[in-house]
Write a protein that holds these residues in place. Sequence first.
Motif, short mmCIF file in Angstrom:
data_model
loop_
_atom_site.label_atom_id
_atom_site.label_comp_id
_atom_site.label_asym_id
_atom_site.label_seq_id
_atom_site.Cartn_x
_atom_site.Cartn_y
_atom_site.Cartn_z
N ALA A 23 -8.65 0.13 4.67
CA ALA A 23 -10.15 -0.03 4.21
C ALA A 23 -10.49 1.06 3.47
CB ALA A 23 -10.84 -0.09 5.78
N ARG A 24 -9.99 2.14 3.59
CA ARG A 24 -10.67 3.35 2.69
C ARG A 24 -9.64 3.72 1.58
NH1 ARG A 24 -12.29 7.52 7.85
NH2 ARG A 24 -14.15 6.13 8.75
N GLY A 25 -8.41 3.18 1.39
CA GLY A 25 -7.70 3.36 0.60
C GLY A 25 -6.71 4.55 0.78
N THR A 26 -6.75 5.15 1.90
CA THR A 26 -5.95 6.41 2.64
C THR A 26 -4.61 5.85 2.99
OG1 THR A 26 -7.15 6.44 4.53
CG2 THR A 26 -7.98 7.77 2.66
N ASP A 27 -3.73 6.67 3.61
CA ASP A 27 -2.62 6.36 3.94
C ASP A 27 -2.67 5.40 5.38
OD1 ASP A 27 -0.04 6.18 5.04
OD2 ASP A 27 0.42 8.32 4.71
N PRO A 28 -2.14 4.29 5.26
CA PRO A 28 -1.98 3.30 6.45
C PRO A 28 -0.62 3.55 7.07
CG PRO A 28 -1.46 2.02 4.54
CD PRO A 28 -1.61 3.50 4.03
N ALA A 41 0.67 -1.11 -0.08
CA ALA A 41 0.05 0.09 0.04
C ALA A 41 0.93 1.39 0.01
CB ALA A 41 -0.88 -0.25 1.18
N ARG A 42 0.39 2.23 -0.77
CA ARG A 42 1.13 3.62 -0.71
C ARG A 42 0.99 4.33 0.80
NH1 ARG A 42 -0.31 6.88 -6.05
NH2 ARG A 42 1.52 8.22 -5.18
N THR A 43 2.02 4.90 1.01
CA THR A 43 2.10 5.48 2.37
C THR A 43 2.76 6.90 2.20
OG1 THR A 43 4.29 4.56 2.88
CG2 THR A 43 2.06 3.62 3.69
N ALA A 44 2.83 7.63 2.78
CA ALA A 44 3.63 9.06 2.89
C ALA A 44 5.00 8.92 2.52
CB ALA A 44 3.39 9.99 3.82
N ASP A 45 5.54 7.85 3.37
CA ASP A 45 6.89 7.29 3.33
C ASP A 45 7.03 6.49 2.01
OD1 ASP A 45 9.01 5.38 3.70
OD2 ASP A 45 9.10 6.26 5.82
N PRO A 46 8.09 6.64 1.30
CA PRO A 46 8.04 6.08 0.05
C PRO A 46 8.34 4.71 0.04
CG PRO A 46 10.16 7.39 0.66
CD PRO A 46 9.22 7.86 1.49
N ARG A 47 8.68 3.92 1.24
CA ARG A 47 8.69 2.66 1.45
C ARG A 47 7.52 1.83 1.18
NH1 ARG A 47 10.65 1.43 6.77
NH2 ARG A 47 9.65 3.38 7.59
N GLY A 48 6.46 2.49 1.37
CA GLY A 48 4.97 2.11 1.34
C GLY A 48 4.87 1.07 2.49
N LEU A 49 3.44 0.39 2.57
CA LEU A 49 3.32 -0.62 3.57
C LEU A 49 3.39 -1.92 3.13
CD1 LEU A 49 2.49 -1.27 6.90
CD2 LEU A 49 0.39 -1.43 5.75
N SER A 50 4.31 -2.91 3.21
CA SER A 50 4.61 -4.14 2.90
C SER A 50 3.59 -5.21 3.71
CB SER A 50 5.98 -4.70 2.85
OG SER A 50 6.13 -5.01 4.48
N TYR A 51 3.40 -6.31 3.20
CA TYR A 51 2.57 -7.39 3.82
C TYR A 51 3.31 -7.68 5.57
CZ TYR A 51 0.51 -11.86 5.11
OH TYR A 51 -0.02 -12.79 5.90
N ALA A 52 4.61 -8.07 5.14
CA ALA A 52 5.27 -8.44 6.54
C ALA A 52 5.09 -7.38 7.40
CB ALA A 52 6.81 -8.46 6.18
N TYR A 62 -3.53 3.13 17.13
CA TYR A 62 -2.91 3.28 16.16
C TYR A 62 -2.87 1.92 15.15
CZ TYR A 62 -0.31 6.33 19.16
OH TYR A 62 0.13 7.35 20.24
N LEU A 63 -3.37 0.96 15.56
CA LEU A 63 -3.78 -0.25 14.76
C LEU A 63 -5.08 0.21 13.90
CD1 LEU A 63 -3.51 -2.91 13.77
CD2 LEU A 63 -4.40 -3.83 15.87
N THR A 64 -5.95 0.65 14.83
CA THR A 64 -7.26 1.09 14.00
C THR A 64 -6.98 2.03 12.87
OG1 THR A 64 -8.49 0.84 16.29
CG2 THR A 64 -9.69 2.33 14.65
N ARG A 65 -6.11 3.02 13.23
CA ARG A 65 -5.90 4.14 12.12
C ARG A 65 -5.43 3.46 11.11
NH1 ARG A 65 -4.29 8.75 16.07
NH2 ARG A 65 -2.11 8.38 15.39
N GLY A 66 -4.28 2.60 11.10
CA GLY A 66 -3.65 1.91 10.31
C GLY A 66 -4.59 0.83 9.08
N LEU A 67 -5.37 0.32 10.05
CA LEU A 67 -6.26 -0.53 9.17
C LEU A 67 -7.41 0.16 8.55
CD1 LEU A 67 -7.05 -3.52 11.91
CD2 LEU A 67 -5.55 -3.63 9.66
N THR A 68 -7.79 1.52 9.11
CA THR A 68 -8.49 2.25 8.61
C THR A 68 -8.24 2.90 7.00
OG1 THR A 68 -9.77 3.13 10.83
CG2 THR A 68 -10.04 4.44 8.69
N GLY A 69 -6.82 3.04 7.17
CA GLY A 69 -6.26 3.49 5.82
C GLY A 69 -6.44 2.48 4.89
#
Length: 503
Positions: free
Chosen positions: A339-344, A301-312, A330-337
């Motif tokens: 779910a909504r296609g925003t920054d996780p 998933a794309r994030t503000a950090d250029p690394r993105g969010l990997s599965y691991a 913080y887990l809720t906010r990441g999963l919300t990202g």
Amino acid sequence: MLGMQRIFGSALLTAALVCATPLPVAPAAPNVAAAQANWGSCLPIVDGAEQAPGAQCAMLTVPIDYDAPGAGVARIAVVRVPATGQRLGALLVNPGGPGASAVDTVVAMGSALAGSPINTHFDLVGFDPRGVGYSQPLLRCLTDAEFDAWRREPMADYSPAGVARIEALNKQYADRCAAKTGTAVLAHVGTREAARDMDEVRKMLGDEQINYLGFSYGTRIGTEYVNRFGPRVRAMVLDGAIDPSAGPLDAILHQMAGFQSAFDDFAADCARSADCPLGTDPSQANARYRQLVDPLVTRPARTADPRGLSYADAITGTFNALYSPQLWRYLTRGLTGLARGTDPGDLLTLADEYQGRDRSGHYTNAQDAFNAIRCVDAPWPTDPAVWAGLDAEVREAAPFAAYGSHTGRAPRDICSFWPVPPTSSPAPATAAEPGQVVVVSTTGDPATPYQAGVSLARQLGGSLVTFQGTQHTAVFNGNECLDTTVLAFLIDGKTPPSGLRCG
């Protein structure tokens, strides 16, 4: 990773002394040479040392191999925050891991517990086990760039080709540990050596006896020490216990079941909100979680950090958040990202914190030390069929963490390829002296499940204090019942009443 204590301090600890008559001051050992202790300022050495202005640091030289003293030396980093009142002795602290820095922990404790009964009556002391933190030589397996690359690998494909690739990466990791650190060092970094090093720290302090507070893996060091050097222990508190009689695969299975229980608690709490990314039906939380994270196997998933969010990293971040309800938001906010296609990005931050990566991209060596220590602390099976069987059991115990379905095969762990043999094997602890040990076990501890503490207390013949909660370790986190009990034990030697439950 077993995890570590994160938070110290409570209103209770900064209040007036709760115990009226402290035990006598621990006598200095008459034949102990404390000449090695060249205490100095921690400021040039320890990050954040300014938090505890009274902290003093020193390096202790010990043999790499106690059975071959001429084979080289290690240098153990030690910190102490001197007692401010009537000194009862030293309280040695280890935060767990394995691989967490006790030096950093004690510096933080020295600040958080300033003016408390603990700091009044005890020198707070921490030493980084050999290879860890500020000790030398430092255990290193991967460069920063190699660790970043390691985290991009999903390691989720359990087809024959996928298992072969994962095992090749695991063997490469073990080979790099041998190349960067050397097998002579790797062969002597286990809990066996940590306990002997702790006794050298005791000698350096000039005390006949020590007091000890161990969290998580720190309970393993404490158990080894009290079994090897029992008369040199005044009082020992073990919080978030490891059962020394459990084999490594049993420990993995029980830990995964513990994390599933913590995930269920998180999902139930989240479901109270209409905006919960896992939905409002907790019975569907496992499936919904998989729907959110499984696509990351093939497309981060794309994030503000250029690394993105990997599965691991999504999985690692989730596990990190399950250590404490304080991290659930913080887990809720990441999963919300997700779910909504925003920054996780909160999941990436959680993963970075777990893996020891700072904002500049530099890693501590905590994960390398974690692997090096656990791999020599027990024999690890090399039979692929054993790992396939474990995979089936883990998927049943922790469905939230199970990608795909059981294929009848699974990769062997890094420790199956470790370049040096184990130096310890699972065995029950022997009984300590009556009134010497208190074990604290938390009912919903995900990393060191409750029954492990029950078992360790029984083996040691120690007192068991049950803390009711969903978190990893609990001492000095602000629970009045628990903190009062621990203070009374450490200061007055008062054993807790049988069957005590706090929380």
